[in-house]
Write a protein that holds these residues in place. Structure first.
Motif, mmCIF file in Angstrom:
data_model
loop_
_atom_site.group_PDB
_atom_site.id
_atom_site.type_symbol
_atom_site.label_atom_id
_atom_site.label_comp_id
_atom_site.label_asym_id
_atom_site.label_seq_id
_atom_site.Cartn_x
_atom_site.Cartn_y
_atom_site.Cartn_z
ATOM 1 N N LEU A 142 0.947 -1.037 -0.038
ATOM 2 C CA LEU A 142 -0.001 0.167 -0.069
ATOM 3 C C LEU A 142 0.921 1.239 0.058
ATOM 4 O O LEU A 142 0.574 2.103 -0.480
ATOM 5 N N VAL A 143 1.967 1.226 0.647
ATOM 6 C CA VAL A 143 2.848 2.248 0.604
ATOM 7 C C VAL A 143 3.400 2.510 -0.600
ATOM 8 O O VAL A 143 3.381 3.731 -1.255
ATOM 9 N N ALA A 144 3.844 1.676 -1.131
ATOM 10 C CA ALA A 144 4.439 1.750 -2.545
ATOM 11 C C ALA A 144 3.356 2.263 -3.665
ATOM 12 O O ALA A 144 3.751 3.015 -4.450
ATOM 13 N N LEU B 254 1.089 6.459 -7.172
ATOM 14 C CA LEU B 254 -0.294 7.183 -7.621
ATOM 15 C C LEU B 254 0.358 8.812 -7.149
ATOM 16 O O LEU B 254 -0.170 9.420 -8.076
ATOM 17 N N ASP B 255 1.049 8.774 -6.088
ATOM 18 C CA ASP B 255 1.579 10.520 -5.818
ATOM 19 C C ASP B 255 2.060 10.828 -7.305
ATOM 20 O O ASP B 255 2.032 11.812 -7.761
ATOM 21 N N ALA B 256 3.393 10.129 -7.633
ATOM 22 C CA ALA B 256 4.135 10.494 -8.765
ATOM 23 C C ALA B 256 3.177 10.619 -10.003
ATOM 24 O O ALA B 256 3.524 11.430 -10.737
ATOM 25 N N LEU B 257 2.246 9.719 -10.045
ATOM 26 C CA LEU B 257 1.341 9.795 -11.477
ATOM 27 C C LEU B 257 0.609 11.056 -11.358
ATOM 28 O O LEU B 257 0.280 11.791 -12.433
ATOM 29 N N PHE B 258 0.213 11.508 -10.252
ATOM 30 C CA PHE B 258 -0.399 12.940 -10.045
ATOM 31 C C PHE B 258 0.400 14.051 -10.428
ATOM 32 O O PHE B 258 0.185 14.811 -11.302
ATOM 33 N N LEU C 276 -6.344 14.582 -10.908
ATOM 34 C CA LEU C 276 -7.225 14.606 -9.702
ATOM 35 C C LEU C 276 -7.579 13.327 -9.444
ATOM 36 O O LEU C 276 -7.878 12.766 -8.061
ATOM 37 N N LYS C 277 -8.012 12.286 -10.102
ATOM 38 C CA LYS C 277 -8.134 10.813 -10.060
ATOM 39 C C LYS C 277 -7.139 10.051 -9.292
ATOM 40 O O LYS C 277 -7.295 9.440 -8.387
ATOM 41 N N ALA C 278 -5.937 10.282 -9.858
ATOM 42 C CA ALA C 278 -4.674 9.469 -9.318
ATOM 43 C C ALA C 278 -4.481 10.336 -7.772
ATOM 44 O O ALA C 278 -4.004 9.709 -6.627
ATOM 45 N N GLN C 279 -4.570 11.567 -7.686
ATOM 46 C CA GLN C 279 -4.530 12.180 -6.452
ATOM 47 C C GLN C 279 -5.517 11.350 -5.350
ATOM 48 O O GLN C 279 -5.325 11.004 -4.162
ATOM 49 N N ASN C 280 -6.928 11.258 -5.806
ATOM 50 C CA ASN C 280 -7.842 10.769 -5.029
ATOM 51 C C ASN C 280 -7.596 9.250 -4.585
ATOM 52 O O ASN C 280 -7.810 8.617 -3.384
ATOM 53 N N GLN C 281 -7.088 8.628 -5.595
ATOM 54 C CA GLN C 281 -6.559 7.172 -5.439
ATOM 55 C C GLN C 281 -5.463 7.046 -4.579
ATOM 56 O O GLN C 281 -5.323 6.209 -3.516
ATOM 57 N N ALA C 282 -4.544 8.015 -4.437
ATOM 58 C CA ALA C 282 -3.418 8.204 -3.646
ATOM 59 C C ALA C 282 -4.061 8.155 -2.011
ATOM 60 O O ALA C 282 -3.580 7.500 -1.016
ATOM 61 N N ARG C 283 -4.881 9.000 -1.997
ATOM 62 C CA ARG C 283 -5.484 9.203 -0.675
ATOM 63 C C ARG C 283 -6.128 8.064 -0.184
ATOM 64 O O ARG C 283 -6.028 7.809 1.181
#
Length: 201
Positions: free
Chosen positions: A71-73, A78-82, A106-113
């Motif tokens: 999950l951390v990875a 996802l943060d890098a994709l954002f 923003l979808k990538a950011q939401n998935q990271a969250r």
């Protein structure tokens, strides 16, 4: 003549059934996908299946460290994709490209969250409280959280008064009847011609 005892015959699996049961396990399916995608170079599929089986056994024993690392990875990915998609959006020459890239960013950011939230719940599970509802009293009805008295309350009080009269053998109001008031003219005091000639002393 007694019946012969029933004998259960063990049915052995053939090679096809054994292969199907083996290859349809989650570990084999994941290993086949990983090897076919060339993500593991030339790693033998049998070794991948064994490693996945070891990780599955660890989770079954309650060791969630591998899942937490994953999950951390994923959150970092996802943060890098954002960041990458946001950079592409800001460098777009038209509004359509800006809008498309920003939506994906923003979808990538939401998935990271959501991934980090899942990790937090995995580390510290939520405490679930079970609350039992107690119904006290038989004269209360609960409708959508509003307590109301039933419509038969008056009838219940009347029944209680009648029961009290029967038990005591007399009416609750033992006083003498009073004189008629002005509220009801029909019950007013009799006139002179309707009175008796002889008055009581």
């Amino acid at each position: 003549m007694s019946e012969a005892p029933t004998v259960k015959v063990a049915i052995e699996e053939n090679e096809g059934q054994i292969s199907a049961r083996k290859f349809l396990t989650p570990e084999c399916l994941s290993a086949a996908l990983l090897v076919s995608s060339n993500l593991l170079s030339k790693t033998p599929i049998d070794e991948v299946v064994l490693e996945l089986s070891r990780q599955t056994d660890a989770v079954n024993r309650g060791d969630m460290s591998r899942a937490e690392d994953m999950l951390v990875a994923q959150a970092h990915t996802l943060d890098a994709l954002f960041v990458h998609l946001t950079s592409r959006a800001l460098s777009s020459k038209n509004m359509g490209g800006l809008e498309s890239y920003m939506r994906l960013a923003l979808k990538a950011q939401n998935q990271a969250r959501a991934t980090l939230q899942t990790l937090g719940e995995l580390k510290t599970p939520k405490q679930v409280a079970f609350v039992k509802q107690a119904n006290i009293g038989s004269q209360v009805q609960v409708n959508n959280g509003i307590q109301e008295k039933p419509a038969r309350t008056r009838k219940t009080k009347k029944a209680q008064n009648e029961l009290l009269e029967v038990e005591h053998g007399e009416w609750l109001d033992t006083r003498a009847s009073g004189t008629a008031g002005g509220a009801d003219p029909a019950m007013a005091t009799l006139g002179a011609k309707h009175r008796t000639a002889k008055r009581r002393g």
